[in-house]
Enzyme design. Structure first.
Site, PDB file in Angstrom:
ATOM      1  N   HIS A   1      -5.591  -3.218  -2.460  1.00  0.00           N
ATOM      2  CA  HIS A   1      -5.269  -2.191  -3.463  1.00  0.00           C
ATOM      3  C   HIS A   1      -5.177  -2.772  -4.878  1.00  0.00           C
ATOM      4  O   HIS A   1      -4.809  -2.055  -5.807  1.00  0.00           O
ATOM      5  CB  HIS A   1      -3.946  -1.505  -3.118  1.00  0.00           C
ATOM      6  CG  HIS A   1      -4.050  -0.625  -1.915  1.00  0.00           C
ATOM      7  ND1 HIS A   1      -4.514   0.671  -1.972  1.00  0.00           N
ATOM      8  CD2 HIS A   1      -3.774  -0.872  -0.614  1.00  0.00           C
ATOM      9  CE1 HIS A   1      -4.505   1.200  -0.766  1.00  0.00           C
ATOM     10  NE2 HIS A   1      -4.063   0.288   0.086  1.00  0.00           N
TER      11      HIS A   1
ATOM     12  N   LYS B   1     -12.141   0.472  -1.300  1.00  0.00           N
ATOM     13  CA  LYS B   1     -11.197   1.165  -2.181  1.00  0.00           C
ATOM     14  C   LYS B   1     -11.793   1.227  -3.597  1.00  0.00           C
ATOM     15  O   LYS B   1     -12.665   2.031  -3.834  1.00  0.00           O
ATOM     16  CB  LYS B   1      -9.827   0.509  -2.078  1.00  0.00           C
ATOM     17  CG  LYS B   1      -9.296   0.557  -0.621  1.00  0.00           C
ATOM     18  CD  LYS B   1      -7.882   0.128  -0.488  1.00  0.00           C
ATOM     19  CE  LYS B   1      -7.473  -0.102   0.970  1.00  0.00           C
ATOM     20  NZ  LYS B   1      -7.447   1.112   1.797  1.00  0.00           N
TER      21      LYS B   1
ATOM     22  N   SER C   1       0.789  -1.231   0.000  1.00  0.00           N
ATOM     23  CA  SER C   1       0.000   0.000   0.000  1.00  0.00           C
ATOM     24  C   SER C   1       0.822   1.282   0.000  1.00  0.00           C
ATOM     25  O   SER C   1       0.337   2.316  -0.440  1.00  0.00           O
ATOM     26  CB  SER C   1      -0.964   0.001   1.184  1.00  0.00           C
ATOM     27  OG  SER C   1      -0.279  -0.252   2.388  1.00  0.00           O
TER      28      SER C   1
HETATM   29  C1  LIG Z   1      -3.340  -3.920   2.191  1.00  0.00           C
HETATM   30  C2  LIG Z   1      -4.512  -3.449   3.002  1.00  0.00           C
HETATM   31  N1  LIG Z   1      -5.269  -4.350   3.666  1.00  0.00           N
HETATM   32  C3  LIG Z   1      -6.325  -3.987   4.391  1.00  0.00           C
HETATM   33  C4  LIG Z   1      -6.695  -2.663   4.497  1.00  0.00           C
HETATM   34  C5  LIG Z   1      -7.856  -2.324   5.351  1.00  0.00           C
HETATM   35  O1  LIG Z   1      -9.003  -2.100   4.607  1.00  0.00           O
HETATM   36  P1  LIG Z   1     -10.179  -1.226   5.221  1.00  0.00           P
HETATM   37  O2  LIG Z   1      -9.770   0.212   5.053  1.00  0.00           O
HETATM   38  O3  LIG Z   1     -11.388  -1.600   4.447  1.00  0.00           O
HETATM   39  O4  LIG Z   1     -10.289  -1.587   6.675  1.00  0.00           O
HETATM   40  C6  LIG Z   1      -5.953  -1.687   3.820  1.00  0.00           C
HETATM   41  C7  LIG Z   1      -6.264  -0.259   3.840  1.00  0.00           C
HETATM   42  O5  LIG Z   1      -6.905   0.367   4.555  1.00  0.00           O
HETATM   43  C8  LIG Z   1      -4.830  -2.088   3.074  1.00  0.00           C
HETATM   44  O6  LIG Z   1      -4.081  -1.181   2.440  1.00  0.00           O
END
Ligand SMILES: Cc1ncc(COP(=O)(O)O)c(C=O)c1O
Length: 343
Positions: free
Chosen positions: A162, A193, A134
């Site tokens: 992502h 996202k 990310s």
């Molecule tokens: C790789 C990754 N996994 C999980 C998440 C968590 O997702 P959420 O924002 O829906 O909790 C994110 C970003 O927030 C992320 O970048």
């Protein structure tokens, strides 16, 4: 201001069909009122789970309140204290926290080098990686991860937060990019996202998904996703499925931004993601550049420790399919004018 930090990659958050699906479902009540097993399940949850499984090409899927909760659900629902997990050093915080909550032993390998897993007693049961990392925007070399995991007899889990809607010909993520069929692999994802909504999911073989459904505390003990959000995510999946050209449009935008930013002298990696980090040296420079861009009407956050490792301060530019040509050109011009005299 124009934001270059949203993960609403395909601009689906404001898509008329997504908004209308949300509005219509909200007429029946906004909240779900209870956890899934305690009366909180509506038909839209089941439809969404079936649609996610279809999209991912897996037998089954479950949804929880966020991508964060999905990683915690997966790791704590599937594993027990004493189990071993193999993890990339740049994996997302929700994976790290999921491992902590599950009480497992985590073996961390250097970024993108799964063959360098530190030796330990016991083989990993799960091998987990971000699909797209990310903060750097690079993509996991999934074939290497799969080969290592198979050699250790571990289940492969890919967090496609992502990657969904961005990576692969039709936005199905890292597996599609490398031409790897889902097989026994498990996908963790987010609806927040590229799908423009909120919530998270785990998709994979039915036996695994059902074990998580019965054991994971973020599923069992948390109120079900608001039905209007589930309906909106279902509509977003429909749009993505019907209009894969949106993924291609995003790629064109990202390529355009990167070409222009490279002309300013920034080293930009050519990755299939929509994340473009601009390495600017130290915290002070990163903050000042971000502030100057903000004064010119552009939101591009500066990332510093602990979000990124010490000394790797950067601006993280996220271009989406919803940005116009002029907006990207405006950002590039502002970057050129704001960055040249930074100490
Ligand atoms: C790789 C990754 N996994 C999980 C998440 C968590 O997702 P959420 O924002 O829906 O909790 C994110 C970003 O927030 C992320 O970048």
């Amino acid at each position: 201001v124009i934001t270059f930090s949203s993960n609403d990659y395909l601009g689906l958050s404001g898509h008329p069909e997504v908004v209308e699906a949300c509005r219509r479902e909200a007429l029946g009540g906004v909240g779900s009122g209870a956890a899934r097993a305690l009366g909180g399940t509506r038909s839209v949850h089941l439809e969404l789970e079936a649609a996610i499984a279809r999209f991912e090409g897996t037998e089954s899927a479950l949804v929880v309140g966020s991508g964060y909760a999905a990683n915690v659900a997966l790791l704590s629902g599937l594993l027990a204290r004493g189990d071993v997990v193999a993890s990339d050093e740049l994996n997302h915080a929700s994976i790290i926290d999921g491992c902590r909550i599950a009480g497992v032993t985590t073996l961390v390998h250097p970024h993108a080098r799964p063959a360098e897993l530190p030796p330990a007693e016991g083989s990993p049961r799960v091998w987990i990686t971000d699909g797209v990392f990310s903060m750097d925007g690079d993509v996991a070399r999934l074939p290497d991860v799969v080969a290592e995991a198979e050699a250790h007899g571990a289940l492969v889990v890919v967090d496609e937060a992502h990657a969904t809607g961005v990576v692969g010909e039709t936005g199905r993520g890292t597996g599609e990019l490398f031409g790897l069929a889902p097989g026994d692999r498990v996908t963790v994802g987010t609806l927040s996202k590229a799908l423009g909504c909120s919530g998270g999911f785990v998709a994979g073989p039915a036996a695994i998904v059902e074990e998580i459904r019965s054991r994971a505390r973020t599923y069992v003990f948390s109120t079900a996703l608001p039905p209007p959000i589930a309906a909106a995510a279902l509509a977003a999946l429909r749009v993505l499925d019907a209009e894969p050209n949106r993924v291609e449009a995003l790629r064109t935008q990202v390529a355009h931004l990167r070409t222009r930013v490279a002309e300013l002298g920034y080293a930009v990696a050519d990755t299939p993601s929509a994340i473009t980090p601009l390495h600017v040296g130290d915290v002070e420079r990163a903050r000042r550049l971000s502030d100057r861009l903000h004064q010119r009407g552009f939101v591009v956050p500066a990332l510093s420790y602990p979000i990124v490792p010490l000394g790797q301060d950067r601006l993280r530019v996220v271009v989406t399919a919803a940005h116009g040509y002029a907006e990207i050109e405006g950002l590039v011009e502002a970057l050129g004018e704001s960055g040249h005299d930074l100490p």
